[in-house]
Scaffold this motif. Sequence first.
Motif, PDB file in Angstrom:
ATOM      1  N   ALA A 156      27.356  49.508 -19.775  1.00 18.59           N
ATOM      2  CA  ALA A 156      27.690  48.222 -20.386  1.00 18.59           C
ATOM      3  C   ALA A 156      28.793  47.511 -19.607  1.00 18.59           C
ATOM      4  CB  ALA A 156      28.120  48.427 -21.833  1.00 18.59           C
ATOM      5  N   VAL A 157      29.793  48.266 -19.162  1.00 21.36           N
ATOM      6  CA  VAL A 157      30.880  47.674 -18.376  1.00 21.36           C
ATOM      7  C   VAL A 157      30.334  47.153 -17.043  1.00 21.36           C
ATOM      8  CG1 VAL A 157      33.022  48.202 -17.144  1.00 21.36           C
ATOM      9  CG2 VAL A 157      32.684  49.024 -19.469  1.00 21.36           C
ATOM     10  N   ALA A 158      29.423  47.894 -16.425  1.00 23.19           N
ATOM     11  CA  ALA A 158      28.827  47.448 -15.167  1.00 23.19           C
ATOM     12  C   ALA A 158      28.045  46.155 -15.360  1.00 23.19           C
ATOM     13  CB  ALA A 158      27.915  48.531 -14.602  1.00 23.19           C
ATOM     14  N   MET A 159      27.303  46.065 -16.457  1.00 22.42           N
ATOM     15  CA  MET A 159      26.532  44.845 -16.712  1.00 22.42           C
ATOM     16  C   MET A 159      27.446  43.653 -16.946  1.00 22.42           C
ATOM     17  SD  MET A 159      23.315  46.059 -18.932  1.00 22.42           S
ATOM     18  CE  MET A 159      22.730  47.720 -18.718  1.00 22.42           C
ATOM     19  N   GLU A 160      28.561  43.877 -17.634  1.00 18.52           N
ATOM     20  CA  GLU A 160      29.530  42.788 -17.824  1.00 18.52           C
ATOM     21  C   GLU A 160      30.132  42.353 -16.496  1.00 18.52           C
ATOM     22  OE1 GLU A 160      32.526  42.794 -20.802  1.00 18.52           O
ATOM     23  OE2 GLU A 160      31.262  43.895 -22.212  1.00 18.52           O
ATOM     24  N   ALA A 161      30.426  43.314 -15.637  1.00 16.17           N
ATOM     25  CA  ALA A 161      31.001  42.991 -14.324  1.00 16.17           C
ATOM     26  C   ALA A 161      30.026  42.171 -13.491  1.00 16.17           C
ATOM     27  CB  ALA A 161      31.375  44.267 -13.585  1.00 16.17           C
ATOM     28  N   MET A 162      28.738  42.457 -13.619  1.00 21.99           N
ATOM     29  CA  MET A 162      27.742  41.723 -12.834  1.00 21.99           C
ATOM     30  C   MET A 162      27.603  40.270 -13.274  1.00 21.99           C
ATOM     31  SD  MET A 162      24.777  44.439 -11.885  1.00 21.99           S
ATOM     32  CE  MET A 162      24.452  45.039 -13.510  1.00 21.99           C
ATOM     33  N   LEU A 163      28.114  39.941 -14.437  1.00 16.53           N
ATOM     34  CA  LEU A 163      28.061  38.556 -14.915  1.00 16.53           C
ATOM     35  C   LEU A 163      29.171  37.687 -14.321  1.00 16.53           C
ATOM     36  CD1 LEU A 163      27.252  39.182 -18.676  1.00 16.53           C
ATOM     37  CD2 LEU A 163      25.686  38.422 -16.880  1.00 16.53           C
ATOM     38  N   LEU A 164      30.161  38.322 -13.703  1.00 18.63           N
ATOM     39  CA  LEU A 164      31.256  37.565 -13.106  1.00 18.63           C
ATOM     40  C   LEU A 164      30.757  36.763 -11.903  1.00 18.63           C
ATOM     41  CD1 LEU A 164      34.023  40.304 -13.237  1.00 18.63           C
ATOM     42  CD2 LEU A 164      33.748  38.347 -14.756  1.00 18.63           C
ATOM     43  N   PRO A 165      31.242  35.541 -11.719  1.00 26.37           N
ATOM     44  CA  PRO A 165      30.734  34.688 -10.632  1.00 26.37           C
ATOM     45  C   PRO A 165      31.053  35.228  -9.232  1.00 26.37           C
ATOM     46  CG  PRO A 165      32.542  33.614 -11.781  1.00 26.37           C
ATOM     47  CD  PRO A 165      32.217  34.855 -12.546  1.00 26.37           C
ATOM     48  N   ASP A 166      32.100  36.030  -9.083  1.00 25.60           N
ATOM     49  CA  ASP A 166      32.441  36.535  -7.750  1.00 25.60           C
ATOM     50  C   ASP A 166      31.975  37.978  -7.538  1.00 25.60           C
ATOM     51  OD1 ASP A 166      34.214  37.580  -9.562  1.00 25.60           O
ATOM     52  OD2 ASP A 166      35.982  37.318  -8.305  1.00 25.60           O
ATOM     53  N   PHE A 167      31.036  38.442  -8.363  1.00 25.31           N
ATOM     54  CA  PHE A 167      30.505  39.795  -8.237  1.00 25.31           C
ATOM     55  C   PHE A 167      29.703  39.928  -6.948  1.00 25.31           C
ATOM     56  CE2 PHE A 167      26.872  42.614  -8.728  1.00 25.31           C
ATOM     57  CZ  PHE A 167      27.524  43.815  -8.962  1.00 25.31           C
ATOM     58  N   ARG A 226      23.234  60.109 -20.226  1.00 28.01           N
ATOM     59  CA  ARG A 226      23.207  59.414 -18.939  1.00 28.01           C
ATOM     60  C   ARG A 226      22.192  58.293 -18.984  1.00 28.01           C
ATOM     61  NH1 ARG A 226      23.965  64.258 -14.586  1.00 28.01           N
ATOM     62  NH2 ARG A 226      26.126  64.643 -15.142  1.00 28.01           N
ATOM     63  N   VAL A 227      22.510  57.237 -18.291  1.00 25.70           N
ATOM     64  CA  VAL A 227      21.676  56.040 -18.285  1.00 25.70           C
ATOM     65  C   VAL A 227      21.310  55.722 -16.848  1.00 25.70           C
ATOM     66  CG1 VAL A 227      21.619  53.587 -18.843  1.00 25.70           C
ATOM     67  CG2 VAL A 227      22.883  55.165 -20.319  1.00 25.70           C
ATOM     68  N   SER A 228      20.060  55.361 -16.632  1.00 21.43           N
ATOM     69  CA  SER A 228      19.660  54.886 -15.303  1.00 21.43           C
ATOM     70  C   SER A 228      19.137  53.467 -15.447  1.00 21.43           C
ATOM     71  CB  SER A 228      18.605  55.792 -14.676  1.00 21.43           C
ATOM     72  OG  SER A 228      17.437  55.794 -15.447  1.00 21.43           O
ATOM     73  N   ALA A 229      19.413  52.653 -14.451  1.00 22.64           N
ATOM     74  CA  ALA A 229      18.968  51.259 -14.476  1.00 22.64           C
ATOM     75  C   ALA A 229      18.732  50.783 -13.054  1.00 22.64           C
ATOM     76  CB  ALA A 229      20.013  50.384 -15.151  1.00 22.64           C
ATOM     77  N   THR A 230      17.808  49.872 -12.912  1.00 19.74           N
ATOM     78  CA  THR A 230      17.499  49.299 -11.608  1.00 19.74           C
ATOM     79  C   THR A 230      18.094  47.910 -11.527  1.00 19.74           C
ATOM     80  OG1 THR A 230      15.416  50.498 -11.581  1.00 19.74           O
ATOM     81  CG2 THR A 230      15.640  48.701 -10.018  1.00 19.74           C
ATOM     82  N   PHE A 231      18.908  47.681 -10.503  1.00  9.84           N
ATOM     83  CA  PHE A 231      19.536  46.381 -10.280  1.00  9.84           C
ATOM     84  C   PHE A 231      19.388  45.998  -8.822  1.00  9.84           C
ATOM     85  CE2 PHE A 231      22.453  48.297 -13.524  1.00  9.84           C
ATOM     86  CZ  PHE A 231      22.101  47.475 -14.570  1.00  9.84           C
ATOM     87  N   PHE A 232      19.450  44.716  -8.556  1.00  2.08           N
ATOM     88  CA  PHE A 232      19.670  44.286  -7.183  1.00  2.08           C
ATOM     89  C   PHE A 232      20.943  43.473  -7.178  1.00  2.08           C
ATOM     90  CE2 PHE A 232      16.970  40.999  -8.955  1.00  2.08           C
ATOM     91  CZ  PHE A 232      17.525  39.830  -8.504  1.00  2.08           C
ATOM     92  N   THR A 233      21.781  43.733  -6.192  1.00  2.00           N
ATOM     93  CA  THR A 233      23.072  43.068  -6.077  1.00  2.00           C
ATOM     94  C   THR A 233      23.098  42.275  -4.779  1.00  2.00           C
ATOM     95  OG1 THR A 233      24.036  45.005  -5.021  1.00  2.00           O
ATOM     96  CG2 THR A 233      24.241  44.871  -7.405  1.00  2.00           C
ATOM     97  N   PRO A 234      23.986  41.320  -4.644  1.00  2.00           N
ATOM     98  CA  PRO A 234      24.015  40.495  -3.431  1.00  2.00           C
ATOM     99  C   PRO A 234      24.093  41.301  -2.133  1.00  2.00           C
ATOM    100  CG  PRO A 234      25.421  39.514  -5.088  1.00  2.00           C
ATOM    101  CD  PRO A 234      24.975  40.845  -5.626  1.00  2.00           C
ATOM    102  N   HIS A 235      24.823  42.402  -2.133  1.00  2.00           N
ATOM    103  CA  HIS A 235      24.952  43.166  -0.892  1.00  2.00           C
ATOM    104  C   HIS A 235      23.648  43.868  -0.509  1.00  2.00           C
ATOM    105  CE1 HIS A 235      25.225  46.939  -3.132  1.00  2.00           C
ATOM    106  NE2 HIS A 235      25.171  47.559  -1.971  1.00  2.00           N
TER     107      HIS A 235
END
Length: 57
Positions: free
Chosen positions: A35-46, A9-18
């Motif tokens: 890794a898939v989540a990090m790739e998704a966050m690179l999308l311009p409409d994330f 299991r992996v834990s990570a701290t992120f802040f997202t626009p919402h």
Amino acid sequence: MTRSNTTSRVSATFFTPHLLGERQVFLFESELESAVAMEAMLLPDFYYLEVQLAPIA
């Protein structure tokens, strides 16, 4: 096909626009899911990230 008898299991701290700049800890079931989540966050409409394990409030 083989399956591992241990989980990684992996834990990570992120802040997202919402979250309006607030950080939140997200828990991922695997390194691949993170890794898939990090790739998704690179999308311009994330805008929002939702994972299988509930985020820590």
